[in-house]
Design a protein around this motif. Structure first.
Motif, PDB file in Angstrom:
ATOM      1  N   LEU A  59       0.830  -1.204   0.000  1.00 24.23           N
ATOM      2  CA  LEU A  59       0.000   0.000   0.000  1.00 24.23           C
ATOM      3  C   LEU A  59       0.870   1.262   0.000  1.00 24.23           C
ATOM      4  O   LEU A  59       1.770   1.413   0.822  1.00 24.23           O
ATOM      5  N   TRP A  60       0.551   2.167  -0.933  1.00 23.16           N
ATOM      6  CA  TRP A  60       1.244   3.446  -1.041  1.00 23.16           C
ATOM      7  C   TRP A  60       0.219   4.576  -1.063  1.00 23.16           C
ATOM      8  O   TRP A  60      -0.836   4.453  -1.678  1.00 23.16           O
ATOM      9  N   GLY A 101       2.550  14.996  -3.385  1.00 25.99           N
ATOM     10  CA  GLY A 101       3.847  14.450  -3.767  1.00 25.99           C
ATOM     11  C   GLY A 101       4.684  13.909  -2.618  1.00 25.99           C
ATOM     12  O   GLY A 101       5.773  13.360  -2.841  1.00 25.99           O
ATOM     13  N   LYS A 102       4.194  14.031  -1.392  1.00 22.77           N
ATOM     14  CA  LYS A 102       4.937  13.536  -0.232  1.00 22.77           C
ATOM     15  C   LYS A 102       4.373  12.184   0.207  1.00 22.77           C
ATOM     16  O   LYS A 102       3.200  12.082   0.560  1.00 22.77           O
ATOM     17  N   PRO A 103       5.197  11.125   0.178  1.00 19.43           N
ATOM     18  CA  PRO A 103       4.721   9.802   0.603  1.00 19.43           C
ATOM     19  C   PRO A 103       4.337   9.789   2.083  1.00 19.43           C
ATOM     20  O   PRO A 103       5.102  10.231   2.930  1.00 19.43           O
ATOM     21  N   VAL A 104       3.149   9.305   2.367  1.00 22.69           N
ATOM     22  CA  VAL A 104       2.664   9.191   3.742  1.00 22.69           C
ATOM     23  C   VAL A 104       2.597   7.728   4.164  1.00 22.69           C
ATOM     24  O   VAL A 104       2.851   7.395   5.318  1.00 22.69           O
ATOM     25  N   LEU A 105       2.272   6.853   3.227  1.00 23.31           N
ATOM     26  CA  LEU A 105       2.348   5.404   3.435  1.00 23.31           C
ATOM     27  C   LEU A 105       3.279   4.831   2.377  1.00 23.31           C
ATOM     28  O   LEU A 105       3.140   5.126   1.186  1.00 23.31           O
ATOM     29  N   LYS A 106       4.212   3.991   2.812  1.00 28.36           N
ATOM     30  CA  LYS A 106       5.252   3.493   1.903  1.00 28.36           C
ATOM     31  C   LYS A 106       5.302   1.966   1.950  1.00 28.36           C
ATOM     32  O   LYS A 106       5.831   1.369   2.899  1.00 28.36           O
ATOM     33  N   MET A 166       1.171   1.252  16.479  1.00 25.01           N
ATOM     34  CA  MET A 166       1.839   2.253  17.298  1.00 25.01           C
ATOM     35  C   MET A 166       2.730   3.161  16.466  1.00 25.01           C
ATOM     36  O   MET A 166       3.087   2.842  15.340  1.00 25.01           O
ATOM     37  N   GLY A 167       3.135   4.270  17.084  1.00 25.05           N
ATOM     38  CA  GLY A 167       4.075   5.187  16.454  1.00 25.05           C
ATOM     39  C   GLY A 167       3.782   6.612  16.864  1.00 25.05           C
ATOM     40  O   GLY A 167       2.744   6.909  17.451  1.00 25.05           O
ATOM     41  N   ARG A 168       4.717   7.502  16.556  1.00 19.15           N
ATOM     42  CA  ARG A 168       4.545   8.907  16.909  1.00 19.15           C
ATOM     43  C   ARG A 168       3.427   9.534  16.081  1.00 19.15           C
ATOM     44  O   ARG A 168       3.030   9.013  15.036  1.00 19.15           O
ATOM     45  N   SER A 169       2.972  10.681  16.539  1.00 18.88           N
ATOM     46  CA  SER A 169       2.003  11.459  15.757  1.00 18.88           C
ATOM     47  C   SER A 169       2.615  11.776  14.395  1.00 18.88           C
ATOM     48  O   SER A 169       3.783  12.163  14.309  1.00 18.88           O
ATOM     49  N   GLY A 170       1.813  11.588  13.339  1.00 18.61           N
ATOM     50  CA  GLY A 170       2.291  11.880  11.991  1.00 18.61           C
ATOM     51  C   GLY A 170       3.018  10.740  11.315  1.00 18.61           C
ATOM     52  O   GLY A 170       3.505  10.891  10.189  1.00 18.61           O
ATOM     53  N   CYS A 171       3.070   9.574  11.968  1.00 18.50           N
ATOM     54  CA  CYS A 171       3.806   8.452  11.376  1.00 18.50           C
ATOM     55  C   CYS A 171       2.994   7.714  10.310  1.00 18.50           C
ATOM     56  O   CYS A 171       3.538   6.877   9.585  1.00 18.50           O
ATOM     57  N   GLY A 172       1.676   7.995  10.216  1.00 16.64           N
ATOM     58  CA  GLY A 172       0.849   7.339   9.208  1.00 16.64           C
ATOM     59  C   GLY A 172      -0.201   6.393   9.764  1.00 16.64           C
ATOM     60  O   GLY A 172      -0.965   5.794   8.999  1.00 16.64           O
ATOM     61  N   LYS A 232       6.901   4.200  11.559  1.00  9.75           N
ATOM     62  CA  LYS A 232       7.702   5.427  11.579  1.00  9.75           C
ATOM     63  C   LYS A 232       7.792   5.963  10.155  1.00  9.75           C
ATOM     64  O   LYS A 232       8.127   5.210   9.230  1.00  9.75           O
ATOM     65  N   ASP A 233       7.483   7.239   9.987  1.00 11.66           N
ATOM     66  CA  ASP A 233       7.606   7.909   8.691  1.00 11.66           C
ATOM     67  C   ASP A 233       6.927   7.138   7.556  1.00 11.66           C
ATOM     68  O   ASP A 233       7.478   6.986   6.466  1.00 11.66           O
ATOM     69  N   GLY A 234       5.715   6.619   7.847  1.00 13.88           N
ATOM     70  CA  GLY A 234       4.932   5.969   6.815  1.00 13.88           C
ATOM     71  C   GLY A 234       5.302   4.531   6.508  1.00 13.88           C
ATOM     72  O   GLY A 234       4.765   3.936   5.576  1.00 13.88           O
ATOM     73  N   GLU A 235       6.201   3.957   7.308  1.00 15.48           N
ATOM     74  CA  GLU A 235       6.617   2.581   7.090  1.00 15.48           C
ATOM     75  C   GLU A 235       6.411   1.752   8.350  1.00 15.48           C
ATOM     76  O   GLU A 235       6.443   2.281   9.466  1.00 15.48           O
ATOM     77  N   ILE A 236       6.223   0.456   8.175  1.00 20.79           N
ATOM     78  CA  ILE A 236       6.208  -0.458   9.309  1.00 20.79           C
ATOM     79  C   ILE A 236       7.653  -0.858   9.588  1.00 20.79           C
ATOM     80  O   ILE A 236       8.317  -1.452   8.737  1.00 20.79           O
ATOM     81  N   ILE A 237       8.137  -0.497  10.775  1.00 21.39           N
ATOM     82  CA  ILE A 237       9.535  -0.798  11.102  1.00 21.39           C
ATOM     83  C   ILE A 237       9.668  -2.031  11.991  1.00 21.39           C
ATOM     84  O   ILE A 237      10.771  -2.555  12.165  1.00 21.39           O
TER      85      ILE A 237
END
Length: 250
Positions: free
Chosen positions: A11-12, A17-22, A37-43, A217-222
């Motif tokens: 899923l993308w 133009g800014k990726p939110v889900l990667k 889980m994740g910080r605010s704005g992580c997606g 984190k930053d739109g990705e599952i880490i």
């Protein structure tokens, strides 16, 4: 043998133009509490909005019981959404409705159930489960934060959905009340065999509730795995969250 009610595949999503889900790949386990889980704005919230069906991805699939919901027509999507229960972060109760009117709202307005006997039976059933007997004639302003959460949770599950999404279910309430709400969620999972997706940044609550934790984190599952495993993660982002546990009273 594990079964999955929802599968998110490659899923993308981008905004301006800014990726939110990667490239999100995720399996939601049936009958389990799946914590994102994740910080605010992580997606987190954007991902859940795709799962609910209110956002369409740039690429990828979301498979619900074998059907790709990203390809549904508007009329079909409405039928799909009826499988979902949702508890909003701020409870989002209607101030002008009583507790019982708030709770039966999905039955009356969404499922078009008008039979007062059926509504009363379902209401009595859910009031017993949630522990709201004696409060049904009150208005939201007359309730504590914990009772408002209970009312919102009752509204989310009264139509017996297949998936219940809880957005920060313990935000805005004190630790003791948070523990009570967590106990209630665990009890409902066992009694009703529901699948939960919980969005939170509370690491302590996540470890207590989750059968599975998905960390973003930053739109990705880490990281994703069992709650007892996250304590041993070497990921620096996760370590920041785990430090909060060090300051919790024993």
């Amino acid at each position: 043998m594990e079964s999955y009610i929802i599968e998110v595949q490659e899923l993308w999503k981008s905004f301006n133009g800014k990726p939110v889900l990667k490239n999100i790949n995720l399996k939601i386990e049936t009958g389990k509490i799946n914590v994102i889980m994740g910080r605010s704005g992580c997606g987190k919230s954007v991902l859940v909005k795709h799962i609910v069906g209110v956002m369409k991805p740039d690429k990828g699939k979301i498979i619900f019981e074998g059907v790709d919901i990203t390809q549904l027509k508007p009329s079909e999507k409405l039928s799909y959404i009826k499988n979902i229960g949702f508890l909003f972060q701020n409870s989002a109760l209607f101030d002008w409705l009583t507790v019982e009117e708030n709770i039966v709202f999905p039955l009356f307005e969404v499922q078009n159930i008008k039979d007062r006997k059926i509504l009363k039976e379902k209401l009595d059933w859910i009031l017993d489960i949630i522990g709201l007997k004696g409060h049904e004639k009150k208005y939201p302003a007359e309730l504590s934060g914990g009772m408002q959460k209970r009312t919102a949770l009752a509204r989310a599950i009264i139509h017996n959905p297949k998936v219940v999404i809880l957005d920060e279910p313990t935000s805005g309430i004190d630790p003791a009340t948070s523990s009570v709400i967590e106990d209630l969620i665990l009890d409902i999972k066992e009694k009703m065999k529901l699948t939960f997706i919980v969005i939170t940044h509370d690491i302590k609550g996540a470890i207590r509730l989750a059968d599975k934790i998905i960390f973003m984190k930053d739109g990705e599952i880490i990281w994703q795995g069992l709650p007892e495993e996250i304590k041993y993660s070497e990921n620096e982002e996760i370590k920041i969250f785990l430090k909060r546990l060090e300051f919790e009273p024993k």
